[in-house]
Design an enzyme around this catalytic site. Structure first.
Site, PDB file in Angstrom:
ATOM      1  N   GLY A  53      16.408 -15.808   9.114  1.00 51.46           N
ATOM      2  CA  GLY A  53      16.120 -14.767   8.130  1.00 51.46           C
ATOM      3  C   GLY A  53      14.628 -14.807   7.891  1.00 51.46           C
ATOM      4  O   GLY A  53      13.853 -14.719   8.842  1.00 51.46           O
ATOM      5  N   GLU A  54      14.242 -15.019   6.671  1.00 52.78           N
ATOM      6  CA  GLU A  54      12.821 -15.137   6.341  1.00 52.78           C
ATOM      7  C   GLU A  54      12.657 -16.387   5.474  1.00 52.78           C
ATOM      8  O   GLU A  54      13.160 -16.444   4.355  1.00 52.78           O
ATOM      9  CB  GLU A  54      12.357 -13.856   5.627  1.00 52.78           C
ATOM     10  N   SER A  55      11.948 -17.367   6.045  1.00 55.97           N
ATOM     11  CA  SER A  55      11.887 -18.668   5.376  1.00 55.97           C
ATOM     12  C   SER A  55      11.231 -18.604   3.999  1.00 55.97           C
ATOM     13  O   SER A  55      11.638 -19.314   3.077  1.00 55.97           O
ATOM     14  CB  SER A  55      11.155 -19.682   6.261  1.00 55.97           C
ATOM     15  N   CYS A  95      15.990 -20.974  13.386  1.00 60.04           N
ATOM     16  CA  CYS A  95      14.839 -20.099  13.139  1.00 60.04           C
ATOM     17  C   CYS A  95      14.262 -20.335  11.736  1.00 60.04           C
ATOM     18  O   CYS A  95      13.668 -21.382  11.510  1.00 60.04           O
ATOM     19  CB  CYS A  95      15.248 -18.658  13.402  1.00 60.04           C
ATOM     20  N   ARG A 152       5.193 -20.949  12.000  1.00 67.01           N
ATOM     21  CA  ARG A 152       5.940 -19.691  11.806  1.00 67.01           C
ATOM     22  C   ARG A 152       5.389 -18.612  12.725  1.00 67.01           C
ATOM     23  O   ARG A 152       4.199 -18.602  13.045  1.00 67.01           O
ATOM     24  CB  ARG A 152       5.813 -19.199  10.365  1.00 67.01           C
ATOM     25  N   ILE A 185      13.696 -14.380  17.595  1.00 71.71           N
ATOM     26  CA  ILE A 185      13.347 -13.221  16.758  1.00 71.71           C
ATOM     27  C   ILE A 185      12.254 -13.655  15.776  1.00 71.71           C
ATOM     28  O   ILE A 185      12.525 -14.431  14.859  1.00 71.71           O
ATOM     29  CB  ILE A 185      14.578 -12.697  15.986  1.00 71.71           C
ATOM     30  N   ARG A 186      11.027 -13.171  15.990  1.00 76.62           N
ATOM     31  CA  ARG A 186       9.886 -13.625  15.164  1.00 76.62           C
ATOM     32  C   ARG A 186       9.975 -15.138  14.945  1.00 76.62           C
ATOM     33  O   ARG A 186       9.915 -15.642  13.825  1.00 76.62           O
ATOM     34  CB  ARG A 186       9.829 -12.869  13.836  1.00 76.62           C
ATOM     35  N   HIS A 199      18.215 -18.217  17.942  1.00 76.57           N
ATOM     36  CA  HIS A 199      19.539 -17.955  17.376  1.00 76.57           C
ATOM     37  C   HIS A 199      20.567 -18.047  18.490  1.00 76.57           C
ATOM     38  O   HIS A 199      20.729 -17.080  19.232  1.00 76.57           O
ATOM     39  CB  HIS A 199      19.601 -16.527  16.817  1.00 76.57           C
ATOM     40  N   GLU A 258      23.722 -18.089  17.854  1.00 77.27           N
ATOM     41  CA  GLU A 258      24.898 -17.387  17.328  1.00 77.27           C
ATOM     42  C   GLU A 258      24.907 -15.907  17.669  1.00 77.27           C
ATOM     43  O   GLU A 258      25.973 -15.309  17.776  1.00 77.27           O
ATOM     44  CB  GLU A 258      25.028 -17.610  15.812  1.00 77.27           C
TER      45      GLU A 258
HETATM   46  N1  GLN Z   1       9.676 -15.335  10.928  1.00 76.54           N
HETATM   47  C1  GLN Z   1      10.735 -15.815  10.091  1.00 76.54           C
HETATM   48  C2  GLN Z   1      10.241 -16.822   9.056  1.00 76.54           C
HETATM   49  O1  GLN Z   1       9.105 -17.127   9.001  1.00 76.54           O
HETATM   50  C3  GLN Z   1      11.851 -16.426  10.905  1.00 76.54           C
HETATM   51  C4  GLN Z   1      12.549 -15.378  11.715  1.00 76.54           C
HETATM   52  C5  GLN Z   1      14.002 -15.656  11.961  1.00 76.54           C
HETATM   53  O2  GLN Z   1      14.637 -16.458  11.267  1.00 76.54           O
HETATM   54  N2  GLN Z   1      14.575 -14.937  12.885  1.00 76.54           N
HETATM   55  O3  GLN Z   1      11.031 -17.307   8.309  1.00 76.54           O
END
Ligand code: GLN
Length: 216
Positions: free
Chosen positions: A63-65, A95, A124, A153-154, A190, A192
């Site tokens: 997600g987004e940390s 991630c 990150r 993903i990012r 990921h 999953e």
């Molecule tokens: N870029 C996100 C972060 O800094 C991580 C991306 C992800 O979990 N797919 O948390």
């Protein structure tokens, strides 16, 4: 702090069907629930300390940390999760979840904190703006010879890993993207989303081992 520490709890201890939590503050919670249920776990969403106290293992989704960090603090979960990690609760982070498990964050936002536990520095968004997302296949000897499909993903990468950290996978350029240290497991990618279950199975092995040891 886990109920399994005493081998007793109101849900009972069934090492074959461990009760595992998915931290459900933000991120791809549902995909993890699906894989864990498929592997025979009793899955619960964790948003409160009481829910955390009921589980024998925890998955921290992608997600987004920085958001997971802020929400974990406002939900009063940061300290209990840190304590659970210190007491040996098996945790798998993907991630953003890997970032949350890292002792050190490179390129975090101002004031960003992690739960920590893995003696690693994680950078990150390590693939920058050019390659935001990609899929590849990874060689992961600990999971057998069949390649592991991995969706980035990012994604972060592990920039430094301490002596106690086992490197499970690298990209072809050598960058570290999967690690393990004791009961803590982390992947930059990921599994999953591609329906890959072997990392989750590895995590559940650690959970079952700990439950079994506590019950013995
Ligand atoms: N870029 C996100 C972060 O800094 C991580 C991306 C992800 O979990 N797919 O948390």
């Amino acid at each position: 702090m886990s109920l399994t520490a005493s081998g007793e709890g109101d849900h009972g201890v069934d090492a074959t069907r461990p009760r595992v939590g998915v931290l459900a503050l933000q991120g791809d919670v549902r995909e993890h629930e699906r894989v864990l249920a498929q592997l025979g776990a009793d899955v619960v969403r964790v948003r409160r300390a009481e829910e955390l106290a009921s589980v024998e293992g925890l998955v921290i989704p992608g997600g987004e940390s920085s958001v997971i960090d802020k929400l974990s603090r406002s939900f009063g979960l940061q300290a209990p999760i840190r304590a659970a990690i210190a007491s040996g609760l098996p945790v798998y982070g993907t991630c953003a979840g890997l970032i949350m498990l890292a002792d050190r964050i490179v390129d975090g936002i101002e004031g960003q904190e992690s739960f920590g536990g893995l003696d690693i520095a994680v950078q990150r968004n390590a693939f920058g703006g050019q390659i935001e997302s990609f899929e590849t296949e990874l060689d992961v000897p600990a999971l057998g010879s069949a390649p592991v499909p991995a969706t980035f993903i990012r994604a972060p990468v592990v920039r430094e890993a301490g002596a106690g950290v086992e490197v499970l996978a690298r990209l072809s350029d050598g960058r570290i993207v999967a690690v393990r240290q004791g009961g803590l497991l982390g992947t930059s990618f990921h599994p999953e989303v591609a329906g890959e279950t072997r990392f989750h199975a590895l995590f559940l092995d650690a959970v079952r081992q700990r439950v079994g040891a506590a019950a013995a």
